[in-house]
Design an enzyme around this catalytic site. Sequence first.
Site, PDB file in Angstrom:
ATOM      1  N   CYS A  42     -15.078   4.187  -4.158  1.00 20.74           N
ATOM      2  CA  CYS A  42     -14.220   4.765  -3.130  1.00 20.74           C
ATOM      3  C   CYS A  42     -13.931   6.199  -3.521  1.00 20.74           C
ATOM      4  O   CYS A  42     -14.315   6.643  -4.602  1.00 20.74           O
ATOM      5  CB  CYS A  42     -12.941   3.957  -2.957  1.00 20.74           C
ATOM      6  SG  CYS A  42     -11.866   4.075  -4.367  1.00 20.74           S
ATOM      7  N   ASP A  93      -0.156   7.320  -7.717  1.00 15.02           N
ATOM      8  CA  ASP A  93      -0.066   7.338  -6.247  1.00 15.02           C
ATOM      9  C   ASP A  93       0.895   8.414  -5.731  1.00 15.02           C
ATOM     10  O   ASP A  93       1.020   8.593  -4.517  1.00 15.02           O
ATOM     11  CB  ASP A  93       0.359   5.957  -5.719  1.00 15.02           C
ATOM     12  CG  ASP A  93      -0.745   4.932  -5.882  1.00 15.02           C
ATOM     13  OD1 ASP A  93      -1.894   5.338  -6.138  1.00 15.02           O
ATOM     14  OD2 ASP A  93      -0.460   3.727  -5.752  1.00 15.02           O
ATOM     15  N   ARG A 151     -14.012   2.525  -9.615  1.00 14.99           N
ATOM     16  CA  ARG A 151     -13.084   1.388  -9.584  1.00 14.99           C
ATOM     17  C   ARG A 151     -13.754   0.015  -9.718  1.00 14.99           C
ATOM     18  O   ARG A 151     -13.784  -0.776  -8.772  1.00 14.99           O
ATOM     19  CB  ARG A 151     -12.231   1.442  -8.315  1.00 14.99           C
ATOM     20  CG  ARG A 151     -11.383   2.687  -8.262  1.00 14.99           C
ATOM     21  CD  ARG A 151     -10.569   2.774  -7.013  1.00 14.99           C
ATOM     22  NE  ARG A 151      -9.399   1.918  -7.031  1.00 14.99           N
ATOM     23  CZ  ARG A 151      -8.582   1.775  -5.999  1.00 14.99           C
ATOM     24  NH1 ARG A 151      -8.844   2.406  -4.881  1.00 14.99           N
ATOM     25  NH2 ARG A 151      -7.535   0.997  -6.075  1.00 14.99           N
ATOM     26  N   PRO A 152     -14.298  -0.286 -10.895  1.00 15.18           N
ATOM     27  CA  PRO A 152     -14.930  -1.592 -11.101  1.00 15.18           C
ATOM     28  C   PRO A 152     -13.913  -2.743 -11.110  1.00 15.18           C
ATOM     29  O   PRO A 152     -12.707  -2.503 -11.156  1.00 15.18           O
ATOM     30  CB  PRO A 152     -15.591  -1.455 -12.470  1.00 15.18           C
ATOM     31  CG  PRO A 152     -14.889  -0.333 -13.152  1.00 15.18           C
ATOM     32  CD  PRO A 152     -14.335   0.562 -12.088  1.00 15.18           C
ATOM     33  N   ARG A 183      -3.434   3.515   6.971  1.00 12.75           N
ATOM     34  CA  ARG A 183      -3.630   2.384   6.058  1.00 12.75           C
ATOM     35  C   ARG A 183      -2.395   2.159   5.208  1.00 12.75           C
ATOM     36  O   ARG A 183      -2.163   1.044   4.744  1.00 12.75           O
ATOM     37  CB  ARG A 183      -4.808   2.664   5.125  1.00 12.75           C
ATOM     38  CG  ARG A 183      -6.147   2.711   5.822  1.00 12.75           C
ATOM     39  CD  ARG A 183      -7.254   2.845   4.803  1.00 12.75           C
ATOM     40  NE  ARG A 183      -6.969   1.959   3.682  1.00 12.75           N
ATOM     41  CZ  ARG A 183      -7.356   2.169   2.434  1.00 12.75           C
ATOM     42  NH1 ARG A 183      -8.054   3.232   2.134  1.00 12.75           N
ATOM     43  NH2 ARG A 183      -7.048   1.309   1.492  1.00 12.75           N
ATOM     44  N   LYS A 197       3.476  -1.544   0.597  1.00  6.17           N
ATOM     45  CA  LYS A 197       2.110  -2.023   0.884  1.00  6.17           C
ATOM     46  C   LYS A 197       1.525  -2.756  -0.327  1.00  6.17           C
ATOM     47  O   LYS A 197       0.966  -3.844  -0.191  1.00  6.17           O
ATOM     48  CB  LYS A 197       1.220  -0.821   1.230  1.00  6.17           C
ATOM     49  CG  LYS A 197      -0.261  -1.109   1.175  1.00  6.17           C
ATOM     50  CD  LYS A 197      -1.115   0.098   1.507  1.00  6.17           C
ATOM     51  CE  LYS A 197      -1.407   1.040   0.362  1.00  6.17           C
ATOM     52  NZ  LYS A 197      -2.470   0.645  -0.574  1.00  6.17           N
ATOM     53  N   ASN A 198       1.671  -2.145  -1.526  1.00  2.00           N
ATOM     54  CA  ASN A 198       0.997  -2.712  -2.693  1.00  2.00           C
ATOM     55  C   ASN A 198       1.714  -3.928  -3.272  1.00  2.00           C
ATOM     56  O   ASN A 198       1.224  -4.550  -4.215  1.00  2.00           O
ATOM     57  CB  ASN A 198       0.784  -1.634  -3.765  1.00  2.00           C
ATOM     58  CG  ASN A 198      -0.285  -0.640  -3.328  1.00  2.00           C
ATOM     59  OD1 ASN A 198      -1.010  -0.883  -2.352  1.00  2.00           O
ATOM     60  ND2 ASN A 198      -0.388   0.480  -4.027  1.00  2.00           N
TER      61      ASN A 198
HETATM   62  N1  EPU Z   1     -10.403  -0.645 -13.829  1.00  2.00           N
HETATM   63  C1  EPU Z   1     -11.559  -1.033 -14.453  1.00  2.00           C
HETATM   64  N2  EPU Z   1     -11.931  -2.353 -14.351  1.00  2.00           N
HETATM   65  C2  EPU Z   1     -11.210  -3.265 -13.659  1.00  2.00           C
HETATM   66  C3  EPU Z   1     -10.016  -2.858 -13.029  1.00  2.00           C
HETATM   67  C4  EPU Z   1      -9.631  -1.529 -13.136  1.00  2.00           C
HETATM   68  O1  EPU Z   1     -12.248  -0.234 -15.088  1.00  2.00           O
HETATM   69  O2  EPU Z   1     -11.623  -4.445 -13.614  1.00  2.00           O
HETATM   70  C5  EPU Z   1      -9.960   0.766 -13.935  1.00  2.00           C
HETATM   71  C6  EPU Z   1      -9.889   1.486 -12.589  1.00  2.00           C
HETATM   72  O3  EPU Z   1     -11.147   1.986 -12.199  1.00  2.00           O
HETATM   73  C7  EPU Z   1      -8.859   2.552 -12.849  1.00  2.00           C
HETATM   74  C8  EPU Z   1      -7.888   1.867 -13.825  1.00  2.00           C
HETATM   75  O4  EPU Z   1      -8.607   0.772 -14.369  1.00  2.00           O
HETATM   76  O5  EPU Z   1      -9.461   3.641 -13.481  1.00  2.00           O
HETATM   77  C9  EPU Z   1      -6.617   1.327 -13.206  1.00  2.00           C
HETATM   78  O6  EPU Z   1      -6.936   0.618 -12.031  1.00  2.00           O
HETATM   79  P1  EPU Z   1      -6.045  -0.574 -11.460  1.00  2.00           P
HETATM   80  O7  EPU Z   1      -6.850  -1.824 -11.543  1.00  2.00           O
HETATM   81  O8  EPU Z   1      -4.713  -0.564 -12.087  1.00  2.00           O
HETATM   82  O9  EPU Z   1      -5.925  -0.122  -9.937  1.00  2.00           O
HETATM   83  P2  EPU Z   1      -5.946  -1.102  -8.703  1.00  2.00           P
HETATM   84  O10 EPU Z   1      -5.279  -2.340  -9.094  1.00  2.00           O
HETATM   85  O11 EPU Z   1      -7.317  -1.159  -8.139  1.00  2.00           O
HETATM   86  C10 EPU Z   1      -3.627  -0.431  -7.708  1.00  2.00           C
HETATM   87  C11 EPU Z   1      -3.128   0.117  -6.403  1.00  2.00           C
HETATM   88  C12 EPU Z   1      -3.544   1.568  -6.289  1.00  2.00           C
HETATM   89  C13 EPU Z   1      -2.958   2.332  -7.481  1.00  2.00           C
HETATM   90  C14 EPU Z   1      -3.409   1.695  -8.801  1.00  2.00           C
HETATM   91  C15 EPU Z   1      -2.796   2.327 -10.029  1.00  2.00           C
HETATM   92  C16 EPU Z   1      -3.072  -1.807  -4.936  1.00  2.00           C
HETATM   93  C17 EPU Z   1      -3.635  -2.524  -3.789  1.00  2.00           C
HETATM   94  N3  EPU Z   1      -3.679  -0.671  -5.320  1.00  2.00           N
HETATM   95  O12 EPU Z   1      -5.042  -0.303  -7.676  1.00  2.00           O
HETATM   96  O13 EPU Z   1      -2.989   2.055  -5.081  1.00  2.00           O
HETATM   97  O14 EPU Z   1      -3.374   3.665  -7.443  1.00  2.00           O
HETATM   98  O15 EPU Z   1      -3.074   0.305  -8.797  1.00  2.00           O
HETATM   99  O16 EPU Z   1      -1.419   2.269  -9.958  1.00  2.00           O
HETATM  100  O17 EPU Z   1      -2.078  -2.227  -5.512  1.00  2.00           O
HETATM  101  C18 EPU Z   1      -2.857   3.436  -3.190  1.00  2.00           C
HETATM  102  O18 EPU Z   1      -1.951   2.704  -2.767  1.00  2.00           O
HETATM  103  O19 EPU Z   1      -3.124   4.559  -2.672  1.00  2.00           O
HETATM  104  C19 EPU Z   1      -3.659   3.006  -4.341  1.00  2.00           C
HETATM  105  C20 EPU Z   1      -4.852   3.509  -4.624  1.00  2.00           C
END
Ligand code: EPU
Length: 427
Positions: free
Chosen positions: A123, A315, A128-129, A407, A22-23
Amino acid sequence: MDRLRVIGGIPLQGEITISGAKNAALPIMAASLLSEGEVILSRVPYLADITTMAHLLMHCGLDLSMPSATPGSFGYSLSLKPSGKAITDAPYDLVRKMRASILVLGPLVTKYGRATVSMPGGCAIGTRPIDLHLKGLERLGATVTLEGGDVQVTAPKGLHGADVTFPFITVTGTANLMMAATLAKGTTRIINAAKEPEVVDLAKFLNAMGAKISGVGTETMTIEGVSMLGGCTHAIIPDRIETGTYIAAAGITNGDLELIGADLDMLSVVKGELIDAGMLFEATSRGVRVCRADKNKPLRSINIKTEPYPGFPTDLQAQIMTLMTVAQGTSTVTETIFENRFMHVAELLRMGANVQIHGSSAVVTGVERLKGAPVMATDLRASASLVIAGLAAEGETIINRIYHLDRGYEMMETKLNNCGASIERIV
Ligand code: EPU
């Protein structure tokens, strides 16, 4: 609202085909916005999040043909091509359903010079900013404003290359920036880039479209901007999180599963920990066989700490914690990525687990058996962990709010029932 009724105590036996990730599929679909030609993706999992992304991309002007999935088969091929019209806003209705909608921001702004995406709300697993996505785009020359809950990003003269250093690793932040940089003028370096296999798969896809990306899977990724990207074909990588989820299901039920198409190279840290816990992995011609090394003994406790790739994936934290609820001894599970990812703990306690939370760590003392109970699914991976708990528990577990599962897990109950589980969807 759909619920699952799981009757526990049956060791799983048989084979499970691992779906496309998915990701990986979500950012790759969003990246198709960059192409001037037709993109054909295979091994796309049939999931609610994929349908949401498909609707968003159609809204933004892509023509999608999405043959309906054949019952009993997993994944499908998807064709995406530009329709000639370009709509550069992602409305709240679609973004609200799925945070990954933010992935259209980079492609839209680099291709059309503007994009408006509703600010994703909080969420269940944390606030998650998206500040790092936006700061990165500003470094590439975009102007960012917040207007009525919408993020407006403009770059009327296009983006330009720059060095972007992330203070900590962000997976979709890296993906967004990488996509934006493909059509920027000049060279972009992303420093402290995410190394997740899904990011590597996205880069492979972008390069097949004609992008010039190097250093993928290392700390620093370099993207030389090109003037246009064309069509290509691409197969999505197997889902490592789904793989890990079914490994936990095999372990907790003392079962024996062959995971077809699984790639454990993407799960080496998880595999190492689970070998310490007493699991056995055996390569087969079609994937990997997984069971307990000694079927007469319980698993042993392990200590895990979530980290960006190649560390232990957040995850899989809930699923492996669930496995530890019936292991011998005391395990410590530390979550370092998200601030609120222990929502499954309260539900596991209802099933007789012994877990205590101390800040970002959970101390899990193994019990002999979990007991079935009505529980509530709170997010995707927490839901999966409750299914795993239900498979091992004595008696009946009713899991409420399972829309989260749909999902991210393709035909989960079919796959598990084919291996002897007793899971029924009730309305
Ligand atoms: N963060 C910030 N600012 C940003 C971006 C991220 O503070 O601009 C913080 C987040 O709040 C978090 C950390 O940085 O505490 C890491 O977040 P990341 O951006 O890596 O997460 P994501 O890209 O939103 C993806 C996956 C998630 C997975 C995470 C970590 C997708 C669509 N989602 O999320 O998948 O947990 O990376 O590996 O790829 C899931 O599939 O259940 C899921 C939540």
